[in-house]
Design a protein around this motif. Structure first.
Motif: not given
Length: 681
Positions: A163-175
Motif C-alpha cells: 500500500x505504501x508503494x501504491x502512493x505514487x504522488x508526493x502528496x500521498x507520501x506527505x500525508x
C-alpha cells in the motif's frame, strides 16, 4: 463559493476533455450516482457565479459548455488543492487503520478525504475483500476498537508495504509521513522526528556494509521502519522461525541494525528484539521471495523437497520407497538451508572433503538434483551445503530393515541419531577399516531393542550419550573413529574369534616387517590393511558385473536412429534393442509412460538419459545403449536430443558406478558434438 477537492478535480477533467462518461467518473472516484449529482449541482453553482458556463448529463455522459474560457481558466488555477484518486484514497485509509494510535471510525475517514459516508463504506468494503483474500487476515469493526485488522503479522506487513508503494504522488507520501509521526508521538510521547531517525539508521547501515548494497528506495525503507515501531508498540510483532533467526544473526545487516537499536536504547527509544530480526531481513530485501505468509513459504520449501527428490531419482535411476520419511527429513534441513542462502550465510562443513571422497557419485547426483530445482536461491549452493544434503540421501539409500530373528555371523549394528547421517559416516569409516568382511545394519537409537545387543557381533553407538547403552560388544564413538575406538573394535572381534583365522599370519608378517625396517611402523594401520587383504570377499567391481565390461568403450552398442523418429518411436526402438524378454520391456515402458513414471534426465543440452528398469526379469542385466539422431529427437521437455542413452537396471544400486562413468565421460558438450559428428560422417 469554493469547490471541494473532488469537485474541483471533476471540473478540471471536464475542462480538459469537454466530455466524460458517467460510468468513468463513478469508477475513477469511487462514488455513487447520488454523490455525483450532488457534485454536479455544486459545480454548476460555481460556474454560474461568473457566467462561466454549464455542465449537463447527455446520453450517459457529462458535457460542459464553456462561455468564458479565459476567466474560467484564470480562476481554476487560483489556490488549487490536491485530490486523491480512489486507489490512493483506499490505500491511505488502510494505512490509517493499521498504523493508528487511536481507534479509527467512519467519520475520521470521511473528514480526512472530504467524501460522503457511502463512499467510505464502499472503500472499506473493497479493502476488506482485498486483504481477506489470502485467508490470513480479517478486517474487523467494533464500537470499542473501531476498524482494525487481525491475523498473521508477517502477511499484514507485506500488504502495508504494498500500500505504501501504491502512493505514487508526493502528496500521498506527505500525508502518510505526517500521520505516522503523529501516531509515534502519541504512542511514545517523544517529539523526535522519527522519519529522520529512520533515515539515519539506513545511512548507518550503508556505512556498515561499506556500500556493498545501496537501498533502492530509502523513503519506503524509512516508512517501513516506522511501521515496525508503530506495530510493535501496539503489541504486534513479527515472529520469525528459529532457522531464519539463526541465519540472520550471521549477517552484517543484523549486526548493523542491532548496533543502531542499542544506541537508540541509550537515548530512551526502545525496540523489541523480534523487530531487530524483522528490520534486518527487510534491509536485506523484504520482497526477496514474494511470499505473503509463512505457510506460503513452507509450501514453497515442500515443493523444493519434492522436486529435489524427484530429480535425484531421475539422475540416479532409482525410486525411494521411503519417500515420505526422506521428504520429512529434507524439509527441516531445506528450510534452514533456504534461509542461509536467502541471507547469504552458508554453513561450514568440516566433513565436505571426506563426504566427496566417500560418496563421489551420490555427491555429484545431489549437486545435479538441487541445481535442477530451478530456484534462484538453490542455484549457487556451495559444496559445504551439498555435502549435508548428500548425507541425507546416503542414509536413506543405505538404511536397511533390521532383521529381528537369529544372530548374523559377521554382522555389525551401527546406532546413530534420528536421521542417521552421522551413523552412515561411521559405517563408511568401519568399512574402510575392516573391508567387506562384515555385513552392516544402520538404525536410529529409537529403534534399538535390548535383544539386539546379543544378535550382532558388535554394536557401535555414534553420538549417543555415554552409558545409555552398555555391553561387552558395545563401542561408543563420536563422528570420527579414534585409535582407542579402533583398538576396542579389534578386541571385540578377537573375542568373537572373528579375527583368529588370519591373526597369527598377520602377526608373523608384522614381526618380519619390524625386523627388516629401521623406522618405526604404524602397526595398527598395517594390521588393518593386512586384515582387509586376507578377509576381502569378492565384492562389487564394475568390470566384473554382467554387461559392464568396456561399457563406455568400443564394445558398447551404438545405433543411428532412422530419420523422422518421434519420442514414442525412440522409446520403442530402444526397448527392442535392449529387450531379451519377448516384448515385456516395451510393455513396462508403455505402462510407465501412461502413469507419467518414466524416468528421463537431460544431463547435457543435446543429450538425454532414459531409464529402462528390468527388476524382476529373469534375463536381466545392466546395459547401456547409445542412440544417435542426426536430426534430433524432440523430447517431452520440448527440446531436441541428438544423443539418447538407454540404461537398463537390475536393482537399486548396481548401476551407480556405470552412471558415474557416463556423467563423467559425457560431461562436456564437446564429447557429445564429436560423437554425433563422427556418425554423420
Amino acid at each position: 463559493m469554493e469547490l471541494r477537492k473532488r469537485q474541483a478535480k471533476i471540473l478540471q477533467d471536464l475542462f480538459e476533455k469537454k466530455r466524460i462518461s458517467v460510468d468513468a467518473i463513478l469508477d475513477e472516484y469511487g462514488i455513487s450516482k447520488r454523490t455525483l449529482y450532488y457534485d454536479l449541482n455544486k459545480i454548476n453553482d460555481w460556474l454560474s457565479e461568473d457566467n462561466f458556463g454549464m455542465a449537463n448529463i447527455e446520453d450517459k455522459e457529462i458535457v460542459i459548455e464553456i462561455a468564458n474560457l479565459a476567466g474560467m481558466e484564470k480562476r481554476m488555477h487560483r489556490g488549487k488543492e490536491y485530490y486523491f484518486s480512489s486507489e490512493e484514497r483506499r490505500a491511505i485509509e488502510f494505512l490509517f487503520i493499521t498504523l493508528n494510535s487511536e481507534k479509527i471510525v467512519i467519520d475520521d475517514l470521511k473528514n480526512a478525504f472530504d467524501v460522503s459516508r457511502n463512499t467510505i463504506l464502499s472503500d472499506l468494503k473493497s479493502v476488506k475483500s482485498e486483504i481477506e483474500e489470502s485467508g490470513e487476515l480479517k478486517f474487523c469493526n467494533s464500537i470499542k476498537q473501531g476498524y482494525y485488522v487481525t491475523g498473521d503479522e508477517s502477511t499484514l506487513r507485506k500488504i502495508i508495504q504494498e500500500k505504501i508503494n501504491e502512493l505514487k504522488t508526493p502528496e500521498g507520501k506527505a500525508v502518510l509521513k505526517i500521520y505516522m509521526q503523529n501516531s509515534l508521538f502519541e504512542l511514545t510521547k517523544n517529539e523526535i522526528d522519527f522519519y529522520k531517525l529512520c533515515i539515519c539508521i539506513i545511512k548507518q547501515y550503508e556505512l556498515d556494509i561499506k556500500n556493498e548494497y545501496i537501498l533502492s528506495d530509502m523513503q519506503t525503507e524509512g516508512f517501513m521502519i516506522q511501521v515496525s515501531w508503530i506495530r510493535s508498540l501496539k503489541g504486534y510483532t513479527i515472529k520469525l522461525s528459529d532457522d531464519e533467526k539463526n541465519a540472520l544473526t550471521g549477517t552484517l545487516s543484523y549486526r548493523s541494525v542491532e548496533n543502531s537499536v542499542e544506541k537508540m536504547a541509550r537515548c530512551g527509544i526502545e525496540m523489541v528484539q523480534e523487530e531487530v530480526y524483522y528490520l534486518a531481513s527487510m534491509l536485506l530485501g523484504i520482497e526477496t521471495t514474494g511470499f505473503k505468509t509463512h505457510r506460503e513459504e513452507e509450501r514453497f520449501i515442500e515443493k523444493i523437497a519434492d522436486q529435489f527428490i524427484s530429480n535425484f531419482e531421475r539422475i540416479t535411476c532409482l525410486v525411494f520407497y521411503n519417500r515420505s520419511k526422506l521428504r520429512h527429513e529434507l524439509f527441516h534441513h531445506l528450510r534452514a538451508l533456504f534461509y542461509r542462502m536467502k541471507y547469504g550465510t552458508p554453513s561450514d562443513n568440516p566433513l565436505t572433503r571426506d563426504i566427496k571422497q566417500m560418496y563421489s557419485f551420490v555427491f555429484e547426483a545431489t549437486r545435479r538434483a538441487i541445481a535442477e530445482v530451478g530456484n534462484d536461491f538453490m542455484r549457487d549452493i556451495p559444496d559445504t551445503e551439498i555435502a549435508y544434503l548428500c548425507i541425507y540421501m546416503v542414509s536413506n539409500l543405505d538404511e536397511k530393515k533390521v532383521h529381528q530373528s537369529a544372530k548374523y555371523d559377521g554382522s555389525i549394528l551401527i546406532v546413530g541419531p534420528k536421521n542417521m547421517a552421522i551413523a552412515t559416516l561411521i559405517k563408511e569409516q568401519i568399512q574402510n577399516l575392516l573391508g567387506d568382511s562384515f555385513e552392516y545394519d544402520v538404525i536410529s537409537l529409537s529403534r534399538l531393542k535390548t535383544r539386539m545387543l546379543s544378535e550382532y557381533v558388535m554394536v557401535v553407538l555414534v553420538d549417543v550419550p555415554r552409558g545409555k547403552v552398555t555391553g561387552e560388544n558395545v563401542v561408543e564413538t563420536s563422528i570420527v573413529l579414534n585409535k582407542e575406538d579402533q583398538q576396542k573394535i579389534v578386541d571385540i572381534l578377537q573375542n568373537e574369534k572373528l579375527l583368529s583365522k588370519y591373526n597369527n599370519k598377520i602377526e608373523d608378517i608384522l614381526s618380519i616387517v619390524e625386523e627388516n625396517v629401521t623406522q618405526p611402523i604404524e602397526r595398527k594401520e598395517l594390521y588393518f590393511s593386512l586384515f582387509r587383504y586376507f578377509n576381502s570377499r569378492k565384492g562389487y567391481n564394475p568390470s566384473e558385473q554382467p554387461g559392464m565390461e568396456c561399457i563406455l568403450g568400443e564394445k558398447t552398442r551404438t545405433e543411428v536412429l532412422p530419420d523422422h523418429m518421434d519420442w514414442e518411436d525412440t522409446l520403442h526402438y530402444g526397448s527392442e534393442l535392449l529387450d531379451s524378454s519377448e516384448g515385456r520391456l516395451w510393455e513396462r515402458i508403455q505402462n510407465l509412460v501412461s502413469r507419467d513414471k518414466l524416468q528421463t534426465y537431460r544431463f547435457e543440452k543435446d543429450a538425454i538419459l532414459i531409464h529402462y528398469p528390468m527388476q524382476g526379469e529373469q534375463q536381466r542385466e545392466i546395459k547401456l545403449l547409445k542412440m544417435i539422431s542426426e536430426e534430433g529427437v524432440v523430447c517431452p521437455d520440448g527440446k531436441k536430443a541428438y544423443l539418447i542413452l538407454c540404461l537398463t537396471t537390475i536393482d537399486k544400486y548396481s548401476h551407480f558406478s556405470l552412471l558415474d562413468e557416463v556423467y563423467r565421460f559425457y560431461g562436456k558438450k564437446t564429447k557429445i558434438t564429436e560423437l554425433v559428428e563422427s556418425y554423420k560422417q
